[in-house]
Write an enzyme that holds these catalytic residues in place. Structure first.
Site, PDB file in Angstrom:
ATOM      1  N   GLU A  69       0.824  -1.210   0.000  1.00  0.00           N
ATOM      2  CA  GLU A  69       0.000   0.000   0.000  1.00  0.00           C
ATOM      3  C   GLU A  69       0.861   1.265   0.000  1.00  0.00           C
ATOM      4  O   GLU A  69       1.889   1.324   0.646  1.00  0.00           O
ATOM      5  CB  GLU A  69      -0.939   0.019   1.214  1.00  0.00           C
ATOM      6  N   LEU A 309      -1.098  13.736 -12.504  1.00  0.00           N
ATOM      7  CA  LEU A 309      -1.167  12.717 -13.548  1.00  0.00           C
ATOM      8  C   LEU A 309      -0.469  11.459 -13.052  1.00  0.00           C
ATOM      9  O   LEU A 309       0.750  11.364 -13.068  1.00  0.00           O
ATOM     10  CB  LEU A 309      -0.501  13.255 -14.819  1.00  0.00           C
ATOM     11  N   ARG A 310      -1.274  10.504 -12.595  1.00  0.00           N
ATOM     12  CA  ARG A 310      -0.731   9.262 -12.031  1.00  0.00           C
ATOM     13  C   ARG A 310      -0.399   8.321 -13.167  1.00  0.00           C
ATOM     14  O   ARG A 310      -1.232   8.116 -14.077  1.00  0.00           O
ATOM     15  CB  ARG A 310      -1.781   8.678 -11.090  1.00  0.00           C
ATOM     16  N   THR A 404      -5.557   7.746  -4.654  1.00  0.00           N
ATOM     17  CA  THR A 404      -5.659   8.336  -3.317  1.00  0.00           C
ATOM     18  C   THR A 404      -4.771   9.575  -3.212  1.00  0.00           C
ATOM     19  O   THR A 404      -5.022  10.464  -2.404  1.00  0.00           O
ATOM     20  CB  THR A 404      -5.271   7.330  -2.206  1.00  0.00           C
TER      21      THR A 404
HETATM   22  N1  GDP Z   1       6.122  13.298  -6.052  1.00  0.00           N
HETATM   23  C1  GDP Z   1       5.097  12.621  -6.588  1.00  0.00           C
HETATM   24  N2  GDP Z   1       4.934  11.318  -6.283  1.00  0.00           N
HETATM   25  C2  GDP Z   1       3.875  10.678  -6.821  1.00  0.00           C
HETATM   26  C3  GDP Z   1       2.965  11.322  -7.686  1.00  0.00           C
HETATM   27  N3  GDP Z   1       2.021  10.418  -8.042  1.00  0.00           N
HETATM   28  C4  GDP Z   1       2.335   9.260  -7.416  1.00  0.00           C
HETATM   29  N4  GDP Z   1       3.463   9.411  -6.683  1.00  0.00           N
HETATM   30  C5  GDP Z   1       4.137   8.378  -5.870  1.00  0.00           C
HETATM   31  O1  GDP Z   1       3.414   7.177  -5.993  1.00  0.00           O
HETATM   32  C6  GDP Z   1       2.714   6.863  -4.772  1.00  0.00           C
HETATM   33  C7  GDP Z   1       1.312   6.426  -5.106  1.00  0.00           C
HETATM   34  O2  GDP Z   1       0.732   5.726  -4.060  1.00  0.00           O
HETATM   35  P1  GDP Z   1      -0.470   6.364  -3.219  1.00  0.00           P
HETATM   36  O3  GDP Z   1       0.056   7.554  -2.514  1.00  0.00           O
HETATM   37  O4  GDP Z   1      -1.050   5.321  -2.360  1.00  0.00           O
HETATM   38  O5  GDP Z   1      -1.543   6.848  -4.267  1.00  0.00           O
HETATM   39  P2  GDP Z   1      -2.354   6.009  -5.376  1.00  0.00           P
HETATM   40  O6  GDP Z   1      -1.614   4.727  -5.648  1.00  0.00           O
HETATM   41  O7  GDP Z   1      -2.360   6.935  -6.550  1.00  0.00           O
HETATM   42  O8  GDP Z   1      -3.728   5.772  -4.844  1.00  0.00           O
HETATM   43  C8  GDP Z   1       2.768   8.142  -3.962  1.00  0.00           C
HETATM   44  O9  GDP Z   1       2.738   7.936  -2.603  1.00  0.00           O
HETATM   45  C9  GDP Z   1       4.076   8.767  -4.401  1.00  0.00           C
HETATM   46  O10 GDP Z   1       5.153   8.161  -3.738  1.00  0.00           O
HETATM   47  C10 GDP Z   1       3.179  12.700  -7.996  1.00  0.00           C
HETATM   48  O11 GDP Z   1       2.432  13.338  -8.721  1.00  0.00           O
HETATM   49  N5  GDP Z   1       4.264  13.306  -7.412  1.00  0.00           N
END
Ligand code: GDP
Ligand code: NAG
Ligand code: NAG
Ligand code: NAG
Length: 445
Positions: A69, A309-310, A404
């Protein structure tokens, strides 16, 4: 107190190191960084020490989350655990929530950076959290507890048989472990496990519990069945919110104030690159979250489009609700035109190849792109927070479906008082038929 002092010293050294090495952001920021942390650290320690000496039966609730997670789902699980602690303390018992150190997160992939055993104080304001529920850092727990021992670990799991008769009911029962335990017994009979990278930590007992229901379903078990002092709930995400988006949810969410040094760096970026300041944008923030009660629509936001933007694992599954880069840029351009914004701030986890492509398609985009020295100081978690903070202050925001990371930005904008129309927007997949937009969750004060 001793290890606290060491902690502060470590922060100082890190900052000084960074100053001499790099053309760092702003000196002022670094000084604030230390001040904020020192402040938090002292008050946390103070509160906890005070409560230990006075209360007879102080008990500790620890928790951890399924390893894959991410950061922002973990923030959500914190809200559920805070809710449980509130229920426990409502009944007159003295409980303190031990904050699980950050580290080894799947998405924190910056190479060659030490990202383990990170205390919450590096990302959040501890004093703000403590106004909501009693919390302490893990190292403080070790000190108060007289060693790295946890009396009882309860591994939460679902029911092997699923829902009986397909009917949902709330229940919790001691059951045999369904999956193989990720804890193993050592020669002395203690249980060893991950424990956030604290190798010396041991558990005296590990058992499995099947739980189906909201977080506070665990309260009677923790009050009646289990009498030991420190209890850790592993796989805490198994428990649901007591009341999603209710007052208690929002109180806890509002108390999760980002650490001041991160906010300052974000603010500095806004001022320097985006002509955005709190006064001109009507986003004045109160250090005391209990005083933050901005009217919806009162925030104007900086003159830029904020984008989350994921990518990465969101595109590997070829999900229908995630756009191609071309599709995303087309939407970004149309939004900039519609809202008469000539600047765009992009937060993304896109990899090197995709970033190159993005720069080609959208050369004017602005990103928060720290030097390696700054990254060492902020870590991936700090950079993510700064990205979120800047997106939270944009005049108009668009995020990614069911991320999230985007949801937490929605909440931050809700706290700042943005018109919901400027917040609850997401990209649509290139050929997505029904592109349902995110839900507006209103703050309950
Ligand atoms: N710095 C940065 N990290 C990101 C971004 N999008 C995703 N990440 C990284 O990818 C992780 C995604 O996991 P989470 O926070 O659980 O969000 P989710 O997977 O999109 O629901 C984040 O915690 C960050 O470490 C972004 O726009 N900027
Ligand atoms: C807790 O104790 C009660 C009463 O002894 C028992 O019925 C129940 O099954 C126990 N629950 C758990 C989760 O151990
Ligand atoms: C371990 O915990 C369970 C559940 O609380 C309890 O029934 C059992 O007696 C404990 N075992 C030991 C060795 O303390
Ligand atoms: C910055 O914003 C202010 C209004 O808040 C505006 O008067 C000023 O012209 C802007 N500066 C630039 C360089 O766009």
């Amino acid at each position: 107190m001793a290890h606290r002092a060491v902690h502060i010293l470590r922060l100082w050294t890190a900052s000084l190191y960074s100053c001499t090495l790099s053309v760092s952001f702003v000196l002022v920021t670094l000084v604030a960084f230390n001040a904020a942390n020192a402040d938090d650290v002292f008050s946390a320690s103070h509160t906890a020490t005070a409560s230990t000496s006075m209360a007879r039966d102080l008990r500790y609730l620890l928790y951890d989350v399924n390893p894959p997670e991410g950061f922002n789902l973990r923030r959500d699980v914190y809200i559920r655990m805070a809710s449980l602690v509130k229920t426990l303390t409502k009944d007159g018992d003295d409980w303190v929530l031990v904050l699980p150190p950050w580290g080894r997160l799947y998405h924190w992939q910056s190479p060659d950076i030490y990202q383990l055993r990170i205390p919450w104080g590096e990302f959040f304001s501890l004093t703000s959290l403590q106004v909501n529920v009693p919390v302490i850092e893990y190292e403080e727990f070790i000190a108060e507890n007289g060693g790295p021992f946890i009396d009882q670990v309860l591994v939460l799991q679902n029911y092997a048989e699923g829902w009986t008769d397909g009917k949902w009911e709330e229940k919790v029962d001691k059951r045999p472990c369904i999956e193989k335990l990720i804890y193993s017994k050592d020669k002395q009979g203690f249980y060893r496990g991950w424990f956030w990278g604290y190798e010396e930590t041991r558990a005296r007992n590990v058992t499995c519990i099947s739980a189906q229901g909201h977080a506070s379903i665990m309260a009677p078990v923790l009050q009646k069945n289990i009498t030991v002092t420190s209890v850790m709930l592993d796989r805490a995400e198994t428990l649901l919110h007591d009341h999603y988006a209710g007052k208690d949810y929002w109180d806890t969410r509002r108390s999760m104030v980002f650490a001041k040094h991160l906010r300052l760096i974000g603010d500095n970026f806004r001022a320097t690159h985006l002509n955005s300041t709190d006064i001109s944008d009507s986003t004045v923030y109160s250090e005391d979250w209990t005083r933050m009660k901005a009217k919806l629509g009162s925030a104007k936001g900086g003159p830029y489009l904020g984008v989350h933007l994921r990518r990465k694992d969101f595109i590997w599954g070829h999900r229908e609700d995630v756009p191609s880069l071309k599709g995303a840029v087309k939407k970004i351009r149309s939004l900039m035109k519609k809202h008469k914004l000539d600047k765009v701030f992009l937060a993304t986890d896109a990899d090197g190849g995709e970033l190159k492509e993005l720069k080609r398609l959208l050369p004017e985009m602005l990103r928060f792109d720290p030097s390696i020295e700054d990254l060492e100081l902020l870590k991936d978690g700090g950079v993510a927070i700064i990205d979120q903070w800047i997106c939270a202050h944009a005049r108009f925001f668009i995020g990614t479906s069911v991320s999230t990371f985007s949801f937490r930005i929605h909440e931050e904008r809700e706290i700042l008082g943005f018109d919901p129309k400027t917040t609850y927007n997401r990209f649509c997949g290139d050929s997505e038929k029904e592109c349902e937009q995110p839900t507006h969750w209103k703050i309950v004060y």
